[in-house]
Structure formats: C-alpha cells, structure tokens
Design an enzyme around this catalytic site. Structure first.
Site, PDB file in Angstrom:
ATOM      1  N   THR A  96      30.355  63.813  81.407  1.00  0.00           N
ATOM      2  CA  THR A  96      31.262  63.629  80.275  1.00  0.00           C
ATOM      3  C   THR A  96      31.083  62.199  79.775  1.00  0.00           C
ATOM      4  O   THR A  96      31.412  61.249  80.496  1.00  0.00           O
ATOM      5  CB  THR A  96      32.734  63.830  80.703  1.00  0.00           C
ATOM      6  OG1 THR A  96      32.874  65.138  81.244  1.00  0.00           O
ATOM      7  CG2 THR A  96      33.667  63.663  79.519  1.00  0.00           C
ATOM      8  N   LYS A 171      34.252  68.782  74.525  1.00  0.00           N
ATOM      9  CA  LYS A 171      34.860  68.389  75.812  1.00  0.00           C
ATOM     10  C   LYS A 171      36.043  67.435  75.595  1.00  0.00           C
ATOM     11  O   LYS A 171      37.114  67.625  76.173  1.00  0.00           O
ATOM     12  CB  LYS A 171      33.776  67.730  76.681  1.00  0.00           C
ATOM     13  CG  LYS A 171      34.277  67.058  77.935  1.00  0.00           C
ATOM     14  CD  LYS A 171      34.700  68.036  78.992  1.00  0.00           C
ATOM     15  CE  LYS A 171      35.314  67.305  80.185  1.00  0.00           C
ATOM     16  NZ  LYS A 171      35.846  68.220  81.171  1.00  0.00           N
ATOM     17  N   LYS A 246      39.960  58.413  81.457  1.00  0.00           N
ATOM     18  CA  LYS A 246      38.627  58.228  80.873  1.00  0.00           C
ATOM     19  C   LYS A 246      38.432  59.148  79.661  1.00  0.00           C
ATOM     20  O   LYS A 246      37.974  58.717  78.601  1.00  0.00           O
ATOM     21  CB  LYS A 246      37.565  58.538  81.946  1.00  0.00           C
ATOM     22  CG  LYS A 246      36.141  58.630  81.400  1.00  0.00           C
ATOM     23  CD  LYS A 246      35.171  59.218  82.420  1.00  0.00           C
ATOM     24  CE  LYS A 246      33.911  59.711  81.735  1.00  0.00           C
ATOM     25  NZ  LYS A 246      32.950  60.342  82.621  1.00  0.00           N
TER      26      LYS A 246
HETATM   27  P1  NAD Z   1      31.088  61.292  91.225  1.00  0.00           P
HETATM   28  O1  NAD Z   1      31.369  59.831  91.123  1.00  0.00           O
HETATM   29  O2  NAD Z   1      31.600  62.056  92.401  1.00  0.00           O
HETATM   30  O3  NAD Z   1      29.499  61.550  91.129  1.00  0.00           O
HETATM   31  C1  NAD Z   1      28.622  60.821  90.324  1.00  0.00           C
HETATM   32  C2  NAD Z   1      27.400  60.533  91.162  1.00  0.00           C
HETATM   33  O4  NAD Z   1      26.402  59.914  90.344  1.00  0.00           O
HETATM   34  C3  NAD Z   1      27.668  59.571  92.324  1.00  0.00           C
HETATM   35  O5  NAD Z   1      27.323  60.206  93.556  1.00  0.00           O
HETATM   36  C4  NAD Z   1      26.764  58.368  92.022  1.00  0.00           C
HETATM   37  O6  NAD Z   1      26.249  57.772  93.190  1.00  0.00           O
HETATM   38  C5  NAD Z   1      25.684  59.033  91.190  1.00  0.00           C
HETATM   39  N1  NAD Z   1      24.880  58.105  90.386  1.00  0.00           N
HETATM   40  C6  NAD Z   1      25.242  56.964  89.744  1.00  0.00           C
HETATM   41  N2  NAD Z   1      24.172  56.420  89.118  1.00  0.00           N
HETATM   42  C7  NAD Z   1      23.114  57.236  89.363  1.00  0.00           C
HETATM   43  C8  NAD Z   1      21.733  57.222  88.987  1.00  0.00           C
HETATM   44  N3  NAD Z   1      21.224  56.261  88.210  1.00  0.00           N
HETATM   45  N4  NAD Z   1      20.939  58.223  89.412  1.00  0.00           N
HETATM   46  C9  NAD Z   1      21.424  59.228  90.192  1.00  0.00           C
HETATM   47  N5  NAD Z   1      22.712  59.285  90.583  1.00  0.00           N
HETATM   48  C10 NAD Z   1      23.551  58.310  90.171  1.00  0.00           C
HETATM   49  O7  NAD Z   1      31.649  61.930  89.851  1.00  0.00           O
HETATM   50  P2  NAD Z   1      31.895  63.487  89.547  1.00  0.00           P
HETATM   51  O8  NAD Z   1      33.307  63.829  89.847  1.00  0.00           O
HETATM   52  O9  NAD Z   1      30.792  64.278  90.149  1.00  0.00           O
HETATM   53  O10 NAD Z   1      31.750  63.469  87.952  1.00  0.00           O
HETATM   54  C11 NAD Z   1      30.484  63.431  87.315  1.00  0.00           C
HETATM   55  C12 NAD Z   1      30.709  63.655  85.827  1.00  0.00           C
HETATM   56  O11 NAD Z   1      31.367  64.904  85.621  1.00  0.00           O
HETATM   57  C13 NAD Z   1      31.583  62.597  85.158  1.00  0.00           C
HETATM   58  O12 NAD Z   1      31.058  62.295  83.886  1.00  0.00           O
HETATM   59  C14 NAD Z   1      32.939  63.280  85.054  1.00  0.00           C
HETATM   60  O13 NAD Z   1      33.727  62.792  83.984  1.00  0.00           O
HETATM   61  C15 NAD Z   1      32.526  64.718  84.821  1.00  0.00           C
HETATM   62  N6  NAD Z   1      33.512  65.729  85.224  1.00  0.00           N
HETATM   63  C16 NAD Z   1      34.134  65.647  86.428  1.00  0.00           C
HETATM   64  C17 NAD Z   1      35.058  66.613  86.788  1.00  0.00           C
HETATM   65  C18 NAD Z   1      35.763  66.560  88.126  1.00  0.00           C
HETATM   66  O14 NAD Z   1      36.752  67.274  88.300  1.00  0.00           O
HETATM   67  N7  NAD Z   1      35.300  65.769  89.078  1.00  0.00           N
HETATM   68  C19 NAD Z   1      35.359  67.661  85.903  1.00  0.00           C
HETATM   69  C20 NAD Z   1      34.685  67.742  84.690  1.00  0.00           C
HETATM   70  C21 NAD Z   1      33.759  66.760  84.351  1.00  0.00           C
END
Ligand code: NAD
Length: 297
Positions: A96, A171, A246
């Site tokens: 997102t 979104k 966010k």
């Molecule tokens: P998270 O922080 O658990 O996971 C993100 C991962 O990306 C981390 O493990 C981090 O180490 C990794 N990362 C950072 N830089 C990187 C790179 N250069 N290369 C590879 N990996 C890298 O976050 P999440 O909860 O998995 O959310 C991810 C996305 O999904 C966000 O944009 C969030 O807004 C969106 N989202 C989350 C949810 C939810 O409920 N968690 C729901 C809908 C959307």
C-alpha cells in the site's frame, strides 16, 4: 506454473508467498530479515541474499513492502528490480503506497520494457494466510490478464481498477471509508451507553438497519457482539493503528494533490494521529473505541 521472485516476506508477504508455493509456483524470495527467509524455506521456497538474486530468473516479480520509499528503492536503485529482472518479466507491487509513487515506478518500468501492476490488497494477515485477499489492480488490461491467475492463488477477488495507480487509489478510498466508519461505530456505541442503551441491543438493531457496515457487523469495536473481533482479545491486531494512520495519511495527501474535499477523512486522520500519540500504534485500529468511549465520560 511460474518462477516468482518475491520481495518483502513480512506479516503479509510471508503467507502470500506460502500460498503461491501451495499452488505449485516456484518462489525465490528476499527479505533483509533473516527469519523471514527461514520461514520461506520452511514453506518450500528458496531464500535469496539480495533483490537481484531473487528476481534474476523470475517470470513474475511480486513485492510486499512497507512504504513508497521502499518500493522506489527496490525497483529503481542499482541492483534493484529494473536492473536485475529478465526482459519480459511481469512486475506486481502489492504494497500500500501513494498513487504518485506507484505511477512513477510503473512509468520507469515501462521505459525499460516491463509491464507493471499496482495490486494492493484488502483482507489483512488473516486473508493473506487463508488466501482470501481482495486485490485491486491498476495497469494495462493485457498485464492484468497475465497477473490475474497469479494473484488468484493468493486471493478470492482480483479486480481491475483501471490504469496504473488506480489500484492504490481504490485502496486508499476504501480504507478512508473504513477509518471513518470505525469511528462512527465507536461514537454510536459511546453515545448509546450514555443514553442507557446496551451495546448488544444497538448492535442487534443497527446491524439490521441503515447504520449497518463492516466495522459494526464483522469487526465490532466493543467486546461481546462479534466474538471474533479484536475487542474480545484486548485489541491485539488485526490491522494496526499505525497502518490505519498510514492509509488515512495517504488518503489526505492524495485528496490535497487533486483538490478533493474529504472533511471526515481529515477528521478521522486527526483522531488516529491523536490515538497513535498515546503509544497505541501496535494495537488493532478498532481500539480507538477506548479513546472515544473515554472521551464520552
Ligand atoms: P511488514 O513490516 O510485516 O513486512 C514488510 C517486509 O518488507 C519486512 O519483513 C521488511 O524486512 C521487508 N523489506 C523492507 N525492505 C525490503 C527490501 N528492500 N527488499 C525486500 N524486503 C524488504 O509489513 P506487512 O504487514 O507485511 O505490510 C506490507 C504492506 O502491506 C504494507 O504496505 C501494508 O500497508 C500493506 N498491508 C498490510 C496489511 C496488514 O494487515 N498487515 C493489510 C493490507 C495491506
């Protein structure tokens, strides 16, 4: 079955990659957090030591990263996706992020001959684990058709929202509605209590009346009416306050950029900012009930 390079194996990306493996795809994934790579290996995937290594042989690249700046870096920087993926690979960013970054990265991809989709999701960690996410997808129709079966292995609905950036637009509009609706349910519950109307009674009536919405009937912010909602487990997430904040911020920035009037979206953003300043960022976003309920006293 496709060779997939997966970037970002966190709370969402980890289970999404596991579902791709279950569907028979080959997944090579990169995350700077070592434990995330170990979880991928346990699910049958191949952890990689860098972005370049993860995407070098990929037919499809999928990213699930925290914010726009991470997406920009992962795709555009030296050693990133645009430099390392093979010609013809389909690029899909499921993070997102802001619409402007999604469009800029897709444009840079297109200049290098890659088709790219923005495909943010709704459904949270539960949906990612169960493979029941909703994908809202921006990009050209031919790229969408290529991506649809891959996304279908991780979700129950894959919807084309229009050209590049429109997935992100959908979104943030959806989550702005969600934030406003959650606050509306909290305010109604707080008012009902003050008027001597039990939460359960308001729930029973409003869930069959015009106040009905997902925040009430699936995610009720007071304990009792919906046993599976986070209110019944001390507001453990779920979808965190930090994430709602966010998304409301992204919505406000987008509204300002295009001159859209979103007074309730602005109000919801202010309330989530205030709530987040009380060290609540890790709680589920429905915990804002505790602040709104307290204000009513
Ligand atoms: P998270 O922080 O658990 O996971 C993100 C991962 O990306 C981390 O493990 C981090 O180490 C990794 N990362 C950072 N830089 C990187 C790179 N250069 N290369 C590879 N990996 C890298 O976050 P999440 O909860 O998995 O959310 C991810 C996305 O999904 C966000 O944009 C969030 O807004 C969106 N989202 C989350 C949810 C939810 O409920 N968690 C729901 C809908 C959307």
């Amino acid at each position: 079955m496709a060779r997939i390079g997966f970037l970002g194996l966190g709370n969402m990306g980890g289970p999404m990659a596991a579902n791709l493996l279950k569907a028979g795809h080959a997944v090579r994934g990169f995350d700077p957090v070592a434990a995330a790579g170990e979880r991928l290996a346990a699910a049958g995937g191949a952890p990689a030591g860098s972005i370049a290594e993860a995407v070098r042989e990929a037919e499809v690249v999928i990213s699930m990263l925290p914010e726009g700046r991470h997406v920009r870096a992962a795709y555009l920087e030296p050693g990133g996706v645009l430099e390392s993926a093979p010609a013809g690979a389909l690029l899909i960013d499921c993070s997102t992020i802001d619409v402007a970054t999604a469009r800029a990265v897709a444009e840079a991809a297109s200049a290098k001959g890659f088709a790219m989709l923005d495909a943010p999701v709704s459904g949270g960690v539960g949906g990612a684990t169960a493979g029941t996410l909703t994908f809202m997808v921006g990009g050209d129709p031919a790229a969408f058709e290529r991506g649809r079966p891959i996304l279908g292995a991780m979700g129950k609905a894959v919807i084309h929202a229009g050209p590049s950036g429109n997935g992100q637009a959908a979104k943030i509009c959806n989550n702005m509605m969600l934030g406003i609706q959650m606050i509306s349910v909290c305010e109604a519950m707080a008012l009902a209590e003050k008027l001597g109307l039990a939460h359960e009674t308001l729930f029973e009536i409003a869930s069959k009346s015009s106040g009905q919405c997902w925040s009430l009937t699936s995610y009720c912010p007071v304990p009792g009416p919906v046993p599976a909602s986070p209110a019944n487990r001390g507001y453990t997430p779920g979808f965190t306050v930090a994430m709602m904040r966010k998304d409301l911020k992204l919505a406000q920035e987008a509204a300002q950029a295009v001159g859209a009037r979103t007074p309730l979206g602005a109000g919801a953003y202010q309330l989530y900012n205030l709530f987040a300043s009380q060290a609540t960022e890790g709680l589920d976003f429905s915990a804002i009930m505790t602040m709104i309920g307290a204000k009513a006293n």
